[in-house]
Design a protein around this motif. Structure first.
Motif, short mmCIF file in Angstrom:
data_model
loop_
_atom_site.label_atom_id
_atom_site.label_comp_id
_atom_site.label_asym_id
_atom_site.label_seq_id
_atom_site.Cartn_x
_atom_site.Cartn_y
_atom_site.Cartn_z
N PHE A 87 0.78 -1.44 0.07
CA PHE A 87 -0.05 -0.32 -0.10
C PHE A 87 0.73 1.34 0.27
O PHE A 87 2.15 1.15 0.56
CB PHE A 87 -0.94 0.17 1.27
N GLN A 88 0.45 1.96 -0.51
CA GLN A 88 0.71 3.38 -0.59
C GLN A 88 0.25 4.60 0.74
O GLN A 88 -0.99 4.12 0.76
CB GLN A 88 0.66 4.62 -1.93
N VAL A 89 0.82 5.32 1.02
CA VAL A 89 0.86 6.04 2.32
C VAL A 89 1.30 7.34 2.14
O VAL A 89 1.88 7.74 1.69
CB VAL A 89 1.87 5.51 3.73
N GLU A 90 0.38 8.73 2.55
CA GLU A 90 0.71 9.78 3.24
C GLU A 90 0.47 10.78 3.82
O GLU A 90 0.37 10.37 4.74
CB GLU A 90 -0.13 10.65 1.62
N PRO A 91 1.62 11.59 4.50
CA PRO A 91 0.88 12.13 5.51
C PRO A 91 -0.31 12.39 5.84
O PRO A 91 -1.35 12.66 4.69
CB PRO A 91 1.41 13.27 5.78
N GLU A 92 -1.50 12.69 6.91
CA GLU A 92 -2.59 12.64 6.48
C GLU A 92 -3.64 14.13 6.52
O GLU A 92 -3.91 14.63 5.85
CB GLU A 92 -3.25 12.23 8.14
N ASP A 93 -2.52 15.22 6.79
CA ASP A 93 -2.42 16.64 6.15
C ASP A 93 -0.68 16.85 6.11
O ASP A 93 -0.15 16.92 7.20
CB ASP A 93 -3.42 17.28 7.32
N TYR A 94 -0.33 18.43 5.08
CA TYR A 94 1.04 18.16 5.01
C TYR A 94 1.19 19.46 5.53
O TYR A 94 1.88 20.45 4.73
CB TYR A 94 0.59 18.93 3.57
N THR A 95 0.66 20.05 6.91
CA THR A 95 0.49 21.01 7.63
C THR A 95 1.77 20.74 8.55
O THR A 95 1.17 20.05 9.33
CB THR A 95 -0.37 21.76 8.15
N TYR A 96 2.48 21.43 8.64
CA TYR A 96 3.99 20.45 10.11
C TYR A 96 4.62 21.68 11.26
O TYR A 96 5.22 21.83 12.12
CB TYR A 96 5.01 20.19 9.46
N THR A 97 3.31 22.95 10.64
CA THR A 97 3.85 24.03 11.61
C THR A 97 3.53 24.41 13.05
O THR A 97 3.72 25.12 14.40
CB THR A 97 3.24 26.02 10.84
N ASP A 98 2.45 23.21 13.27
CA ASP A 98 2.48 22.91 14.67
C ASP A 98 3.19 21.89 15.21
O ASP A 98 3.45 21.32 16.91
CB ASP A 98 0.92 21.70 14.71
N ILE A 99 4.47 21.22 14.81
CA ILE A 99 5.82 20.66 15.70
C ILE A 99 6.81 21.74 15.45
O ILE A 99 7.05 22.63 14.74
CB ILE A 99 6.53 19.84 13.68
N PRO A 100 6.52 22.21 16.70
CA PRO A 100 7.51 22.90 17.45
C PRO A 100 9.61 22.84 17.05
O PRO A 100 9.23 21.68 17.14
CB PRO A 100 7.64 22.42 18.96
N GLU A 101 9.72 23.76 17.60
CA GLU A 101 11.57 23.72 16.67
C GLU A 101 12.16 22.42 17.82
O GLU A 101 12.70 22.20 17.24
CB GLU A 101 11.89 24.87 16.87
N ASP A 102 12.14 22.50 19.44
CA ASP A 102 12.38 21.79 19.98
C ASP A 102 11.67 20.69 20.29
O ASP A 102 12.29 20.04 20.56
CB ASP A 102 12.66 22.77 21.64
N ALA A 103 10.60 20.24 19.61
CA ALA A 103 10.58 18.64 19.34
C ALA A 103 11.13 17.89 18.94
O ALA A 103 12.68 18.20 18.19
CB ALA A 103 9.27 18.48 18.50
N ARG A 104 11.06 16.21 19.88
CA ARG A 104 12.24 15.34 20.20
C ARG A 104 11.41 14.53 19.14
O ARG A 104 10.55 13.17 19.74
CB ARG A 104 12.64 14.88 20.77
N PHE A 105 12.38 13.33 18.28
CA PHE A 105 11.61 12.67 17.45
C PHE A 105 11.57 10.76 18.61
O PHE A 105 12.64 11.17 19.19
CB PHE A 105 11.90 11.96 16.24
N ASP A 106 10.77 10.52 18.52
CA ASP A 106 10.56 9.38 19.93
C ASP A 106 10.75 8.02 19.03
O ASP A 106 11.44 7.36 19.11
CB ASP A 106 8.97 9.26 20.96
#
Length: 458
Positions: A87-106
């Motif tokens: 299956f092909q996947v895509e982001p649920e939405d293409y807006t990323y402005t709500d990700i803070p600059e200091d956010a950390r991937f888990d």
């Protein structure tokens, strides 16, 4: 006149009962019933022997078929069937402005949720292992073109461009993640597969940076084609999951209150035409090992056994060589034509027989395994499903019955002469399940018979 009437009535009961209660000594049940008894004769014919041929239906479109099917099952004497969703996947939405600059991937996890119908084939008592691979070739549908120099014919169940169950797309051989688990058929089990951290970190970094590769559908599908979930070769069952599969990208950040808060972005299936179940069969070491779309296998080579499988296209052609001549006999009027197919049911706890809307159907297919039409329910335009009778505790097999009275016109038509009567599964079940069944045998012959009620005029 009264004497003749009593004789005919008695003859009808006797012949009908003897056929229904006998163990396939006769291939046909023949009787008559008509007010003009002086002009009629009671006759019996038992020369309509049955022949079967195992074949493979072509072009099974499994894209957009609803459930995601995953796993592998093995049937003794027939081999294994493996089903892997792509299956092909895509982001649920293409807006990323709500990700803070200091956010950390888990972490990043692929989540599959059990289908509402709890569809299962095979042995669920053994541990299963599945692996997630990244698809390295773009998923694309195929449009079948009728005609041409080879006079290509298209199955009646192919209406649109599709991805077919036997198609292959390249994947990265190094898995992104794997999971071992014990299936729980009695409850709606969800699977959460942790994927490679480096893959997740790269994807998260692109989202956080608003990278051009993740800001539109066209760009994202160039960056990533999708996922394939492939079962281990030791798995023993196929299970259905909802097609609301998603990849969850988990991250965290320091919130306004000074505490770390969790959040996530999801990759989801948007284009369901680019989601399909890939079926593959391994029949090595069985009487069916040479079965391919180009190589049917006669029932005489399989000890009378016939196999019907969803997805792989395995189906059974049923021939009564003398039927056409019998139906064209002068002075014959057929009142009822019923096909009865007995099936193996001793493995029903692992391979439940399809019933209701999933019960097997009959197609008309050409010699190349292309299904051109279907046998309708009498006096309707709907596809006919076999009437199911379960096995009993006296040793009687489960069976399906089909009313073939409208088939009489088909078999008498010269234009339909090249088309064979094929036992398969209705289209929705054929393309969206892992159902299977085996035709029962007696003395290495298939337990299939034709019951005919007809009137013979002098």
């Amino acid at each position: 006149m009264l004497k003749h009437f009593i004789f005919i009535a008695f003859g009808f009961v006797f012949v009908g009962a003897s056929v229904l209660l006998s163990s396939c000594e006769k291939d046909m049940a023949i009787a008559l019933n008509n007010d003009n008894v002086d002009a009629l004769n009671l006759a019996s014919v038992d020369s309509l022997s049955v022949q079967i041929t195992n074949l493979t239906l072509q072009h099974i479109p499994t894209s957009g078929a609803g459930a995601i099917l995953l796993g592998r099952y093995v049937r003794e004497g027939v081999g294994s069937v493996t089903v892997a969703p792509y299956f092909q996947v895509e982001p649920e939405d293409y807006t990323y402005t709500d990700i803070p600059e200091d956010a950390r991937f888990d972490s990043v996890r692929l989540v599959l949720r059990r289908h509402n119908q709890l569809h299962v084939q095979g042995d669920t008592t053994q541990s299963h292992t599945i692996r997630v691979h990244r698809i390295t070739q773009r998923l694309e549908t195929t449009t079948l073109q009728a005609g041409g120099i080879n006079n290509v014919e298209i199955p009646f169940y192919v209406q649109n461009p599709a991805i077919f169950g036997d198609q292959s797309f390249q994947v990265d051989q190094t898995p992104l993640g794997e999971l071992s688990y014990l299936p729980a058929p009695g409850r709606r089990q969800s699977l959460s597969i942790r994927l490679d951290n480096a893959f997740g970190q790269d994807l998260f970094d692109k989202m956080q940076a608003d990278d051009s590769r993740v800001i539109s559908a066209a760009n994202f599908t160039e960056y990533m084609n999708g996922f394939a979930v492939i079962p281990d070769e030791e798995n023993t069952s196929v299970i259905a999951y909802n097609d609301t599969i998603q990849a969850e990208i988990h991250y965290s950040y320091i919130g306004a209150g000074g505490l770390r808060e969790a959040a996530q972005k999801d990759l989801v299936i948007r284009n369901y035409n680019l989601k399909y179940n890939k079926y593959s069969a391994d029949r090595s070491g069985t009487p069916f090992q040479s079965l391919t779309p180009l190589n049917p296998v006669a029932g005489t080579q399989t000890n009378g056994v016939g196999v019907v499988q969803a997805g792989t296209g395995a189906a059974v052609r049923i021939d009564f060589p003398a039927l056409r001549n019998f139906l064209q006999t002068p002075g014959i009027a057929v009142n009822k034509l019923e096909l009865e197919v007995e099936v193996e049911s001793n493995e029903s706890f692992m391979y439940p027989l399809p019933t209701g809307q999933d019960a097997p159907s009959l197609f008309l297919a050409n010699s190349s395994g292309v299904a051109l039409n279907f046998i309708r329910a009498p006096f309707t335009t709907d596809i006919q499903r076999g009437q199911y009778t379960p096995a009993n505790n006296t040793g009687q097999n489960a069976r399906y019955r089909f009313n073939l009275i409208e088939y009489v016109r088909t078999i008498n038509s010269e234009s339909n002469a090249p088309s064979g009567l094929v036992l398969s599964l209705p289209p929705a079940s054929l393309v969206g399940t892992a159902n299977s069944l085996l035709i029962a045998t007696e003395n290495n012959k298939p337990k299939i018979k034709l019951n005919i009620l007809y009137t013979k005029f002098n």
